[in-house]
Design an enzyme around this catalytic site. Structure first.
Site, PDB file in Angstrom:
ATOM      1  N   GLU A 218       1.545   6.626  -6.815  1.00  0.00           N
ATOM      2  CA  GLU A 218       0.312   7.392  -7.529  1.00  0.00           C
ATOM      3  C   GLU A 218       0.354   8.828  -7.278  1.00  0.00           C
ATOM      4  O   GLU A 218       0.182   9.626  -8.269  1.00  0.00           O
ATOM      5  CB  GLU A 218      -0.730   6.919  -6.748  1.00  0.00           C
ATOM      6  CG  GLU A 218      -1.301   5.470  -7.369  1.00  0.00           C
ATOM      7  CD  GLU A 218      -2.588   4.904  -6.387  1.00  0.00           C
ATOM      8  OE1 GLU A 218      -3.184   5.775  -5.962  1.00  0.00           O
ATOM      9  OE2 GLU A 218      -2.868   3.533  -6.378  1.00  0.00           O
TER      10      GLU A 218
ATOM     11  N   TYR B   1       0.782  -1.196   0.003  1.00  0.00           N
ATOM     12  CA  TYR B   1       0.011  -0.008  -0.079  1.00  0.00           C
ATOM     13  C   TYR B   1       0.999   1.329  -0.096  1.00  0.00           C
ATOM     14  O   TYR B   1       0.766   2.318  -0.639  1.00  0.00           O
ATOM     15  CB  TYR B   1      -1.065  -0.123   0.978  1.00  0.00           C
ATOM     16  CG  TYR B   1      -1.897   1.287   1.274  1.00  0.00           C
ATOM     17  CD1 TYR B   1      -3.179   1.147   0.444  1.00  0.00           C
ATOM     18  CD2 TYR B   1      -1.491   2.177   1.923  1.00  0.00           C
ATOM     19  CE1 TYR B   1      -3.875   2.192   0.461  1.00  0.00           C
ATOM     20  CE2 TYR B   1      -2.322   3.236   1.885  1.00  0.00           C
ATOM     21  CZ  TYR B   1      -3.611   3.298   1.144  1.00  0.00           C
ATOM     22  OH  TYR B   1      -4.500   4.303   0.962  1.00  0.00           O
TER      23      TYR B   1
END
Length: 220
Positions: free
Chosen positions: A166, A159
């Site tokens: 991102e 994660y």
């Protein structure tokens, strides 16, 4: 980076077959994208042509694997799975921002290329584990303990890799967005701001899911 949705509820045979097909197809698509990307990295890294990976995997990533996630909002709304609508919508929105919003349109710079590979690694491994887990679960033959361990532990590492990659891609897209329209630039800026609380909500949701599952296993 996507949070893993909860397991499906007890459903009718028709719905069960649909969920089995959806998860199996999604697993196959993500496995294809991930293995293809891994092979390209192995082949191209020694030659210094890693940016070419983008052109080879973006289309299947866009058309097949990522866009199918739209169905997961519908699954949540219809109650086919126990995934909260809000967190599912956040998950899908972040992915669509990247693949359809323009943040993945040819990273170009070295930081962008590495961030793209970071997204591919984090997304691909996570989604293969997630969809494979649910396909086995819906099939009803039991999920191996090692797969369950992967399902509820790998996000601790994947994660942060995915969410940071991102954010880097969105940040590097600001100049491109400004050239298109000032409002588009502001859209990306707002998205970056939302990522801060959004990533915290999704991360803590996954931790809570893990604790719930582990408590259930201890009681059993």
């Amino acid at each position: 980076m996507a949070p893993p949705p909860s397991a499906p509820r007890a459903v009718s045979p028709l719905t069960r077959y649909y969920l089995l097909a959806y998860n199996a197809v999604s697993f196959g698509l993500w496995a294809t994208c991930t293995l293809r990307a891994a092979l390209l990295v192995i082949l191209l890294a020694p030659t210094g042509h890693l940016p070419a990976v983008f052109g080879q995997v973006f289309s299947p990533l866009l058309v097949t694997a990522q866009s199918m996630a739209l169905l997961e909002i519908l699954h949540s709304l219809l109650g086919l799975v126990r995934a909260p609508v809000f967190t599912t919508a956040m998950q899908v929105a972040s992915r669509l921002l990247l693949v359809w919003g323009g943040a993945l349109r040819g990273p170009g710079a070295q930081a962008g290329d590495l961030a793209f590979l970071g997204c591919l690694a984090a997304w691909g491994i996570t989604e293969c584990i997630r969809y494979g887990f649910f396909a086995l679960q819906v099939w009803g033959q039991g999920v191996p303990s090692w797969w369950t361990w992967l399902r509820y532990n790998t996000f601790y590492i994947l994660y942060p890799i995915g969410i940071s990659s991102e954010c880097i891609l969105i940040f590097l897209s600001l100049d491109r967005a400004a050239a298109l329209h000032p409002l588009y630039w502001w859209f990306f800026v707002v998205a970056l701001v939302i990522y801060i609380p959004g990533s915290y909500i999704l991360y803590t949701h996954m931790i809570a899911q893990r604790r719930k599952v582990l408590r259930g296993k201890k009681r059993a």
